[in-house]
Enzyme design. Structure first.
Site, PDB file in Angstrom:
ATOM      1  CD  GLU A   1      45.292  44.371  26.610  1.00 51.92           C
ATOM      2  OE1 GLU A   1      45.551  43.155  26.688  1.00 51.92           O
ATOM      3  OE2 GLU A   1      46.121  45.256  26.904  1.00 51.92           O
TER       4      GLU A   1
ATOM      5  CG  ASP B   1      32.138  38.613  38.371  1.00 49.13           C
ATOM      6  OD1 ASP B   1      31.671  39.757  38.296  1.00 49.13           O
ATOM      7  OD2 ASP B   1      33.199  38.273  37.834  1.00 49.13           O
TER       8      ASP B   1
END
Length: 871
Positions: free
Chosen positions: A617, A271
């Protein structure tokens, strides 16, 4: 002749650099050889330094070998993301999961891959193929289990169930990668491997540890299916640590399971900035060299985000790993690029011939609308409040998501040419009705910025508007491109052209003007932007948000003297991803609920469009609002101000419809009791408003199902940091949910009967179950038939119940259809305490219906059951 010349020129431009000079100087350029032979030849010709350079996500060209530059980083979560070109945007992943339609998801991925090919081809033609978000290696799907509704990135997943996630993920990978026996249409990447699902603020330092049972029962099944059955080309390892080792350097996950047990041959990427976490955050390694060497030895082939992997040259020379270890990674990377056809003539690769006309094609846009409709989940319809009549004379459309063109796109999204909000959808549906629209409130408060047109009060150098200076760097240095702009209101995808050679990639901007005050005494400036910016008044910095994470809109109240001019400067820089910066002006005004209800009391119906938003979010965000933290939520309750507004609406006596947008479960106990109609619309993509209007007015019969449990409140949730599955998700939750996983209503009803299943199943055999479904209502509709297993053996740890089959079918009024479920031997197995997968023991119950076997709410149909014994 001119036409033929243009054709030839385009063909040459489409060829990778290595092919356009195709004199077959090296064996790796010989298309008659196998990919394995060609890659081996190429790798052996590279120096150590060249090999290492290819292990960064932004891999430079190697001119002497004819290797073009390439950036591995691209996204296609629900349509091609972050490209500067206009593309089709489908519903967010969680919404696509709510369709419970694997075929629709397969088609979406197929169409997205075609658009991705078209984007890549355009980038090749324009000499931009080496830029980020222009490649063919997509870091999707996100198949983490949405174990806790507070996780802001849960919207990117297919929900909380391992079976649903695996099935939908498989459809996505097969659709995206194509069916050509030699070439990949695009390369999918299963992420984030593994045991990863928040909290976002802790992901770079967090260490997870779960039992072997939870590991194999919940967190690994989807990854296993995509690796061993779907042949996913890539895997992304997660930021967090697992059992004290960073996931990209995990003995258990990376070596024992992924490479050895599952035999994964594809590439693994970290990542982004994940390798830095080894030594900066997890503190498991001393520096970039030790971290990088360990990651490669564990099979991590690409480092994304930084250049820690450049230290691999020193690591080899210092004996931390061998050049053969580097060769293994580089071989995997070039194998992927060869399979994508990047080193072969366009004439040999059918996908490389994809025309630009597929971008936003009519077929693709129609499918985006289809999936938006399919995803809408009706939670309540008391007294047949819905569908509303199209003969309605007056309707009130209220709320923060009613006309929110950002919310419908979710995150990790592209930009379509057109998008339809709920307000726009209702207006199109009711061309002759009076429609009252008010935002009324923000998501978490009732004080709005009453925007004013102050454009006539902005001037610079004797001209109205702003002086806009754009710099080809993030430091506001050098000679800028200068423009005059009427306002500051920009949204760019990365790489999009700004003008005069400046692109929306690693750039900065300064907007200057003089504001001449009126007689109001004060004015509030609201600024919203990604990445970093600062706001100055008369040379003094008054707001400063220099972070690559979104904070949401910020305000500055300027006290003014009538007629006085104030110099305003807004400086902005963009780092990664899309870029946006906006400045508005106005005064704050608290909404008077009583006055609002008085204005709309004579409406025939009130549609309140609320919930939450990807503005609140998402991934590693800094949102300064109560109930939200770092992209996650600290409470799953619907913000109180929204409930208070709906209480005021109830007092009008008019039908109230709550259209909720969300990427996760929201607790709505008051609404469930008091609002007659509730529709969950998720973040439904570019056609969200059309789909919602179609459902509200009966032109589409909803059949979406919840891919997550909707709990009653925060007290139902264990500690967010606890990764054990005890009392989590419908499979282990011992309480009573507000709305359960798999729940969703229809405008019609269905009956299940004539179930057949074997009384005895032998270990290692599949189980075939059939059931007849009848539409017993007066309206055609779709039903999601669901098969669950309930386990009766107390000697073995099991879920309370588990989905093991689903089928979305369409039935006319009165029509009957037989539905067949084939439950595989692996789905008739469970891990033991050590994680070993073993067949079920003894008796279990098979339940088939339109919901879970014990759903307390009214469902579309009954449940039929059969007891089976495993022998």
């Amino acid at each position: 002749m001119k036409f033929r010349f243009r054709q030839l020129l385009v063909a040459l431009l489409l060829l990778p650099a290595v092919v356009s000079a195709q004199a077959v100087k090296y064996p790796y350029q010989n298309t008659k050889l196998t990919f394995k032979t060609r890659v081996a030849d190429l790798v052996k010709r590279m120096t150590l330094e060249e090999k290492v350079s290819q292990m960064l996500n932004s891999s430079p060209a190697i001119p002497r070998l004819g290797i073009p530059a390439y950036d591995w980083w691209n996204e296609v979560l629900h349509g091609v993301a972050r490209t500067p070109y206009k593309v089709t945007v489908y519903p967010q992943a969680i919404a696509m999961a709510a369709t419970f339609d694997r075929s629709s998801l397969f088609t979406m991925a197929d169409y997205s891959a075609l658009e991705g090919r078209a984007v890549h081809n355009k980038a090749v033609q324009q000499g931009r193929a080496n830029e980020r978000y222009m490649g063919l290696t997509y870091w999707t799907p996100n198949i983490n289990i949405f174990r806790d509704p507070r996780w802001g990135r849960g919207q990117e997943t297919y929900g909380e169930d391992p079976y649903l996630t695996a099935i939908m993920g498989n459809s996505f990978v097969r659709g995206l990668q194509g069916d050509d026996p030699k070439y990949l249409k695009a390369a999918a990447c299963a992420k984030h491997y593994a045991v990863h699902s928040g909290p976002e603020p802790l992901r770079h330092v967090f260490n997870t540890d779960v039992s072997n049972y939870d590991l194999w029962d919940t967190y690994l099944p989807a990854f296993k299916k995509l690796v061993t059955e779907s042949n996913v080309e890539g895997v992304m390892c997660a930021y967090n640590a697992f059992r004290t080792q960073p996931c990209c350097g995990s003995d258990v996950l990376m070596v024992d399971i992924l490479r050895n047990q599952w035999g994964f041959k594809g590439y693994v990427t970290s990542d982004c900035w994940g390798i830095d976490d080894f030594f900066k955050n997890h503190k498991t390694h001393t520096n970039a060299e030790t971290a990088s060497a360990d990651a490669v030895l564990h099979g991590t082939d690409v480092e994304c985000g930084t250049d820690a992997y450049l230290s691999l040259v020193a690591a080899v020379k210092n004996g931390r790993l061998s050049e053969k270890d580097i060769d293994a990674s580089v071989t995997r990377l070039f194998m992927t690029r060869f399979k994508l056809g990047m080193f072969d003539p366009v004439s040999m690769v059918k996908y490389a011939q994809t025309p630009a006309s597929v971008l936003e094609s009519a077929e693709h846009k129609a499918h985006a609308l289809k999936m938006a409709r399919q995803s809408i989940t009706m939670l309540k319809n008391q007294g047949n409040t819905l569908p509303l009549k199209k003969t309605i004379k007056k309707i009130a459309v209220i709320g923060p998501n009613a006309d929110n063109g950002i919310a419908i796109l979710g995150n990790y999204n592209g930009t379509p040419t057109d998008r339809v909000t709920v307000l726009q959808g209702i207006k199109a549906k009711l061309p002759n009705a009076e429609i009252i629209y008010e935002k009324a409130i923000n998501f978490t408060n009732d004080t709005l910025l009453d925007y004013r047109d102050v454009s006539g009060q902005y001037s610079i150098d004797g001209h109205p508007g702003f002086k806009a200076e754009y710099f080809n760097n993030v430091e506001l240095k050098g000679t800028p491109v200068v423009k005059t702009e009427a306002e500051v209101n920009h949204f760019w995808q990365e790489g999009e052209a700004i003008g005069n050679g400046i692109k929306a990639t690693n750039f900065s901007a300064r907007y200057s003007t003089n504001y001449k005050a009126g007689n109001e005494g004060f004015i509030t400036f609201e600024i919203d932007g990604d990445d970093g910016w600062r706001f100055l008044v008369d040379g003094k910095e008054v707001l400063n948000i220099w972070t690559r994470n979104r904070w949401g809109a910020q305000q500055y109240k300027l006290v003014t003297e009538p007629g006085k001019s104030y110099k305003l400067e807004l400086e902005y820089w963009q780092g990664d991803g899309k870029a946006n910066i906006r400045m508005s002006a106005g005064t704050y005004k608290k909404t008077d609920f009583a006055a609002l209800t008085e204005r709309i009391k004579d409406a025939d119906a009130i549609v309140y469009v609320g919930g939450i938003s990807p503005q609140l979010e998402g991934e590693e965000m800094k949102v300064p609002y109560p109930g939200f933290d770092g992209g996650d939520r600290t409470s799953i309750m619907l913000p109180k101000v929204q409930t208070e507004l709906m209480k005021a609406f109830k007092g009008t006596g008019k039908p109230v419809v709550f259209v909720m947008m969300t990427g996760s479960a929201v607790a709505i106990p008051w609404e469930a009791e008091n609002v007659p109609a509730i529709v969950n619309a998720w973040y439904a993509g570019q056609s969200a408003g059309t789909a919602v209007a179609d459902v509200l007015f009966g032109d589409y019969n909803p059949a979406g199902r919840l891919p997550v449990t909707f709990y009653k409140g925060d007290s139902d949730l264990p500690d967010f940091n606890d990764y054990t599955m005890t009392n989590r998700t419908y499979r282990y939750f011992t309480g009573t949910p507000l709305y359960g996983f798999g729940y969703g209503l229809s405008y019609t009803t269905f009956k299940y009967d004539a179930v057949t299943a074997p009384s005895i199943v032998k270990k290692g055999n599949k189980m075939v179950v059939t059931v007849t479904v009848t539409n017993t209502g007066k309206m055609a509709g779709e039903e999601v038939a669901q098969l669950y297993l309930t386990y009766n053996n107390n000697a073995q740890k099991t879920p309370i119940k588990a989905l093991k089959g689903f089928n979305r079918i369409s039935l006319k009024a009165g029509e009957r259809k037989m539905v067949t479920f084939t439950v595989s031997p692996s789905d008739l197995s469970l891990p033991d305490a050590n994680g070993k997968i073993t067949p079920l023991k003894g008796k279990f119950t098979v339940s088939v219906g339109g919901s879970q076997p014990d759903e307390k709410n009214v469902t579309t149909g009954n449940i039929v059951k059969k007891t089976v014994t495993m022998m």
